[in-house]
Design an enzyme around this catalytic site. Structure first.
Site, PDB file in Angstrom:
ATOM      1  CD  GLU A 188      19.620 -22.969  31.555  1.00  0.00           C
ATOM      2  OE1 GLU A 188      20.274 -23.245  30.360  1.00  0.00           O
ATOM      3  OE2 GLU A 188      20.539 -23.002  32.678  1.00  0.00           O
ATOM      4  NE  ARG A 235      21.577 -21.337  17.545  1.00  0.00           N
ATOM      5  CZ  ARG A 235      21.265 -21.397  18.865  1.00  0.00           C
ATOM      6  NH1 ARG A 235      20.742 -22.600  19.158  1.00  0.00           N
ATOM      7  NH2 ARG A 235      21.372 -20.755  19.828  1.00  0.00           N
ATOM      8  CE  LYS A 260      19.876 -18.209  26.855  1.00  0.00           C
ATOM      9  NZ  LYS A 260      18.868 -18.884  27.572  1.00  0.00           N
TER      10      LYS A 260
HETATM   11  P1  ATP Z   1      22.368 -20.497  24.688  1.00  0.00           P
HETATM   12  O1  ATP Z   1      22.800 -21.512  24.340  1.00  0.00           O
HETATM   13  O2  ATP Z   1      22.949 -19.080  24.426  1.00  0.00           O
HETATM   14  O3  ATP Z   1      22.375 -20.407  26.301  1.00  0.00           O
HETATM   15  P2  ATP Z   1      19.823 -21.474  24.532  1.00  0.00           P
HETATM   16  O4  ATP Z   1      19.767 -21.740  22.946  1.00  0.00           O
HETATM   17  O5  ATP Z   1      20.189 -22.373  25.188  1.00  0.00           O
HETATM   18  O6  ATP Z   1      20.915 -20.090  24.530  1.00  0.00           O
HETATM   19  P3  ATP Z   1      17.437 -21.401  25.552  1.00  0.00           P
HETATM   20  O7  ATP Z   1      16.947 -20.312  26.728  1.00  0.00           O
HETATM   21  O8  ATP Z   1      17.624 -22.881  25.853  1.00  0.00           O
HETATM   22  O9  ATP Z   1      18.700 -20.807  25.085  1.00  0.00           O
HETATM   23  O10 ATP Z   1      16.353 -21.394  24.391  1.00  0.00           O
HETATM   24  C1  ATP Z   1      14.950 -21.419  24.218  1.00  0.00           C
HETATM   25  C2  ATP Z   1      14.276 -21.726  23.158  1.00  0.00           C
HETATM   26  O11 ATP Z   1      14.713 -20.755  21.931  1.00  0.00           O
HETATM   27  C3  ATP Z   1      14.929 -23.146  22.729  1.00  0.00           C
HETATM   28  O12 ATP Z   1      13.812 -23.840  22.040  1.00  0.00           O
HETATM   29  C4  ATP Z   1      15.968 -22.858  21.677  1.00  0.00           C
HETATM   30  O13 ATP Z   1      16.072 -23.609  20.480  1.00  0.00           O
HETATM   31  C5  ATP Z   1      15.489 -21.165  21.100  1.00  0.00           C
HETATM   32  N1  ATP Z   1      16.479 -20.659  20.604  1.00  0.00           N
HETATM   33  C6  ATP Z   1      17.495 -20.224  21.157  1.00  0.00           C
HETATM   34  N2  ATP Z   1      18.396 -19.435  20.431  1.00  0.00           N
HETATM   35  C7  ATP Z   1      17.754 -19.396  19.122  1.00  0.00           C
HETATM   36  C8  ATP Z   1      18.353 -18.867  17.874  1.00  0.00           C
HETATM   37  N3  ATP Z   1      19.343 -18.105  17.713  1.00  0.00           N
HETATM   38  N4  ATP Z   1      17.320 -18.896  16.911  1.00  0.00           N
HETATM   39  C9  ATP Z   1      16.183 -19.699  17.000  1.00  0.00           C
HETATM   40  N5  ATP Z   1      15.672 -20.400  18.116  1.00  0.00           N
HETATM   41  C10 ATP Z   1      16.575 -20.075  19.110  1.00  0.00           C
HETATM   42 MG    MG Z   2      19.327 -24.264  25.760  1.00  0.00          MG
END
Ligand code: ATP
Ligand code: MG
Length: 563
Positions: A41, A268, A278
């Protein structure tokens, strides 16, 4: 994506997703076609956790002759921005990956909206006029059925009419949502009439501007987007396990034929002494608690890059931690270890004096200078040699001299003990000069001309070797000593605000450090080992007039001892 020939040699054991993919290829699922996507995102910068997902998504495609697309999951205009879109692309490329295509969930807004209308017409969706709070209260608990909305059984006509009004901007934000009509008693809470669309009129979308007033929710957008693109393996993190049945349900409402994208989940990445949400990172940036998303203390990819991490060090870290189905937290020390290991043979090893004191070699001819040819890195002859200028006046580390030294002090002291100047001569201190406060201002010593390194006399062994730079030729630089951003392992664990757990010593700026003249031409991003200190990188803000080095990591793990 450019596909390299698969390496035939080292046969590492497969991670569980690779095993699934290999089985699918064997079984001819989707005719052996492999397609993944990385779906960030664009509401923030990528962090090291995203790197783990990137290595999985792009790695699978690379290894199995497939493709990986970059898809921006841009369904919430309130938080998204092109700044993030650009940084995400830069960071993926820096990690060494190429996407086959760039897609946006917003490319599918019309298709998704059409599907929503179809579900309304089929009696599978309805407009709810309750507030978000009331809808949440009615969800029930995992063991207790939810309560049906009083608006659940509206006629199709009424639902269509209201959804059109929502779409046209006639309804205020938050006054209505479109919900799937599934099952308020389903043991999987995600099936309890999930929200498909909400109204957002206050924020233009970074791509579609003011065209849309209703935006699809994650669950209504993600699976369909995967389906539209032809994704075969939709890989994400474990928190989506519970969403998977709904992911399949929405696709099954319209999909024809055998093809289905399949969702798989891995653990994760969480790391000690940092935060990776984020929302929290944005807070640190907005409140000025760090210097920006690329502050070298941030766990962002751009922060790690500015700190001096290499793509190779990040890949080797991700390889070490692996992919499982169990959540856990990785010690930050392991990430630091990976960069030390990578830079060990890559970085030239130079003298940098961080706390300088002047030293005069009284028996060295005045005005004379020598130029020594020294190896850049004893472990890597390929790096070649550089010149090091020597003269009568040098800077040494203040801590390398002691006027009244205890017996076990093996460095300089006017006690007759000899010390080697790195790559140069053996010297002996004869005395020192102090200011009114008793601080040493000059150290005096004598050298033995027969002991030059690289000559026969250079083989003479003494207890210790110290670093030095020549005073006239040396480079004066600012050195930023970075350390862990938080003082505690899990800043989010306690009831206290995570911001109160910041490490007050996470940045120490040292001005006027004295560094070998050879580094005058160093460019932003160049890596060095400062002997006895650690690994350093030239900062991106560094200029000829104000050279700045960032400490990537110290030579040893200082935190392991403290713990
Ligand atoms: P936040 O919840 O902090 O906004 P997010 O997980 O929603 O972060 P996205 O931009 O939606 O962030 O993530 C894109 C991809 O990266 C998704 O497939 C997510 O599963 C993966 N991802 C995000 N954080 C992690 C992490 N800490 N370890 C492994 N994969 C991750
Ligand atoms: Mg997300």
């Amino acid at each position: 994506m450019a596909v390299d020939n698969m390496p035939e040699t080292p046969k590492k054991t497969l991670n569980f997703i690779e095993a699934i993919v290999e089985q699918d290829i064997k079984d001819g699922v989707n005719n052996g076609r492999i397609q993944t996507r990385f779906p960030p995102e664009p509401n923030g910068y990528l962090h090291i956790g995203h790197a783990k997902a990137i290595c999985m998504d792009f790695g699978i495609a690379q290894k199995y002759n497939g493709i990986c697309n970059l898809r921006f999951d841009d369904t919430n205009p309130v938080k998204e921005d092109v700044e993030y879109v650009d940084s995400i692309q830069e960071d993926i490329q820096w990690l060494g990956y190429k996407w086959a295509n760039v897609y946006y969930a917003s490319d599918y807004f019309q298709q998704l909206w059409d599907l929503a209308v179809r579900l309304i017409k089929e009696g599978k969706a309805y407009v709810d006029e309750q507030s978000a709070e009331v809808i949440a209260q009615q969800k029930g608990t995992p063991t207790q059925a939810g309560t049906e909305s009083p608006y659940r059984n509206r006629s199709v006509e009424e639902n269509l009419d209201l959804f059109m009004k929502m779409t046209n901007g006639e309804i205020e934000d938050g006054k209505m949502v479109l919900r799937a009509k599934i099952d308020m008693a389903n043991p999987n809470m995600h099936f309890r009439d999930p929200i498909m669309y909400r109204i957002i009129t206050s924020h233009p979308h970074h791509r579609t501007g003011n065209k849309w007033k209703v935006y699809p929710m994650y669950d209504f957008a993600h699976g369909q987007s995967d389906y539209f693109e032809g994704v075969t393996h939709s890989i994400c993190t474990l928190e989506f396990v519970v969403h998977r049945p709904l992911y399949d349900w929405f696709i099954d409402q319209f999909a024809e034929g055998d093809y289905r994208p399949r969702q798989y989940e891995f653990n994760r990445l969480n790391i000690t002494y940092t935060v990776m949400s984020k929302r929290k990172m944005l807070q640190l940036v907005k409140e000025g608690l760090v210097a920006g998303w690329d502050d070298p203390r941030m766990p962002t990819i751009c922060g790690l890059r500015r700190r001096g991490f290499t793509p190779e060090s990040i890949h080797s870290f991700i390889d070490k931690i692996g992919y499982t189905k169990v959540e856990g937290t990785i010690d930050l020390g392991l990430l630091e270890h990976s960069v030390r290991e990578d830079l060990k043979a890559k970085a030239p090893r130079v003298c940098a004096i961080l706390d300088p004191v002047r030293m005069v070699i009284t028996n060295y001819p005045e005005g004379q200078k020598e130029e020594f040819t020294v190896e850049e890195n004893a472990d890597n002859p390929e790096l070649g040699n550089r010149k090091q200028i020597f003269g009568r006046e040098l800077y040494i580390e203040r801590g390398d001299f002691m006027e009244d030294a205890p017996k076990d002090f093996y460095r300089l002291s006017p006690n007759g003990r000899e010390v080697r100047l790195k790559n140069a001569y053996i010297v002996k201190a004869t005395g020192c000069e102090k200011d009114a406060n008793g601080n040493v201002t000059t150290v005096y010593c004598e050298y033995d001309p027969e002991t030059k390194s690289g000559t026969e006399g250079g083989n003479r062994k003494v207890k210790s070797t110290i670093n030095w730079v020549e005073t006239e030729s040396c480079l004066k630089a600012e050195v930023r000593l970075y350390d862990r951003l938080f003082a505690v392992e899990d800043p989010s664990a306690s009831d206290e605000d995570f911001r109160s757990q910041l490490n007050p010593d996470s940045l120490k700026v040292v001005k006027n450090c004295c560094i070998e003249s050879a580094l005058k031409d160093a460019k932003p991003g160049d890596h060095f080992q400062f002997l006895k200190q650690g690994y350093f990188v030239v900062d991106k803000d560094s200029t000829a007039d104000n050279v700045i080095f960032n400490r990537t990591v110290s030579l040893k793990d200082n935190w392991a001892k403290k713990a």
